[in-house]
Design a protein around this motif. Structure first.
Motif, PDB file in Angstrom:
ATOM      1  N   ALA A  35      24.508 -15.541  -6.723  1.00 24.04           N
ATOM      2  CA  ALA A  35      23.080 -15.628  -6.422  1.00 24.04           C
ATOM      3  C   ALA A  35      22.463 -14.314  -5.969  1.00 24.04           C
ATOM      4  N   LEU A  36      23.207 -13.504  -5.220  1.00 20.02           N
ATOM      5  CA  LEU A  36      22.578 -12.377  -4.523  1.00 20.02           C
ATOM      6  C   LEU A  36      22.984 -10.987  -4.971  1.00 20.02           C
ATOM      7  N   ALA A  37      24.155 -10.835  -5.575  1.00 22.84           N
ATOM      8  CA  ALA A  37      24.619  -9.496  -5.933  1.00 22.84           C
ATOM      9  C   ALA A  37      23.774  -8.905  -7.059  1.00 22.84           C
ATOM     10  N   PRO A  38      23.421  -7.625  -6.942  1.00 25.80           N
ATOM     11  CA  PRO A  38      22.690  -6.995  -8.045  1.00 25.80           C
ATOM     12  C   PRO A  38      23.594  -6.842  -9.268  1.00 25.80           C
ATOM     13  N   VAL A  39      22.991  -6.634 -10.420  1.00 26.43           N
ATOM     14  CA  VAL A  39      23.715  -6.490 -11.681  1.00 26.43           C
ATOM     15  C   VAL A  39      23.612  -5.040 -12.145  1.00 26.43           C
ATOM     16  N   CYS A  40      24.732  -4.491 -12.619  1.00 24.15           N
ATOM     17  CA  CYS A  40      24.740  -3.119 -13.143  1.00 24.15           C
ATOM     18  C   CYS A  40      23.817  -3.038 -14.350  1.00 24.15           C
ATOM     19  N   ASN A  41      22.911  -2.071 -14.336  1.00 25.69           N
ATOM     20  CA  ASN A  41      21.945  -1.897 -15.408  1.00 25.69           C
ATOM     21  C   ASN A  41      22.595  -1.466 -16.723  1.00 25.69           C
ATOM     22  N   VAL A  52      25.992   2.316  -6.963  1.00 25.95           N
ATOM     23  CA  VAL A  52      25.044   3.411  -6.792  1.00 25.95           C
ATOM     24  C   VAL A  52      23.671   2.904  -7.223  1.00 25.95           C
ATOM     25  N   GLU A  53      22.636   3.570  -6.730  1.00 28.81           N
ATOM     26  CA  GLU A  53      21.278   3.112  -6.994  1.00 28.81           C
ATOM     27  C   GLU A  53      20.357   4.310  -7.127  1.00 28.81           C
ATOM     28  N   GLN A  54      19.426   4.205  -8.059  1.00 28.25           N
ATOM     29  CA  GLN A  54      18.374   5.207  -8.162  1.00 28.25           C
ATOM     30  C   GLN A  54      17.064   4.497  -8.453  1.00 28.25           C
ATOM     31  N   GLU A  55      16.102   4.710  -7.579  1.00 26.41           N
ATOM     32  CA  GLU A  55      14.766   4.149  -7.726  1.00 26.41           C
ATOM     33  C   GLU A  55      14.787   2.648  -8.012  1.00 26.41           C
ATOM     34  N   GLY A  56      15.634   1.928  -7.266  1.00 23.28           N
ATOM     35  CA  GLY A  56      15.689   0.474  -7.381  1.00 23.28           C
ATOM     36  C   GLY A  56      16.513  -0.064  -8.528  1.00 23.28           C
ATOM     37  N   TYR A  59      23.701   0.393 -10.383  1.00 16.35           N
ATOM     38  CA  TYR A  59      24.823   0.631 -11.291  1.00 16.35           C
ATOM     39  C   TYR A  59      26.099   0.368 -10.510  1.00 16.35           C
ATOM     40  N   CYS A  60      27.135  -0.125 -11.179  1.00 19.66           N
ATOM     41  CA  CYS A  60      28.391  -0.398 -10.473  1.00 19.66           C
ATOM     42  C   CYS A  60      29.122   0.894 -10.114  1.00 19.66           C
TER      43      CYS A  60
END
Length: 77
Positions: A35-41, A52-56, A59-60
């Motif tokens: 439900a809550l974990a972000p998904v790698c773009n 890692v994250e850049q501007e919202g 990425y895994c």
């Protein structure tokens, strides 16, 4: 007993996670991750570590970010 927001299972050891001011109830960490974990773009996997994250955009790992044209991100040691 409390019902999981994801699977609907009623469980006496359910727990609540508050994220961005909203409360969510789960019966397992698997449901919470779903439900809550972000998904790698790039590769689409759930980011359950630091990632890692850049501007919202998440990425895994730095390698996936680089493959999407994002420069300068490094994996945490």
């Amino acid at each position: 007993m409390t019902r999981s927001d994801v699977c609907g299972n009623e469980y006496d050891k359910a727990f609540t996670v508050t994220l961005a001011g909203r409360s969510h109830t789960f019966d397992s960490f698997e449901c919470a991750i779903q439900a809550l974990a972000p998904v790698c773009n790039h590769c689409g996997c759930k980011v359950i570590g630091h990632g890692v994250e850049q501007e919202g955009t998440f990425y895994c790992c730095a390698s996936c970010a680089k493959q999407e044209g994002v420069a300068g991100l490094k994996d945490r040691a």
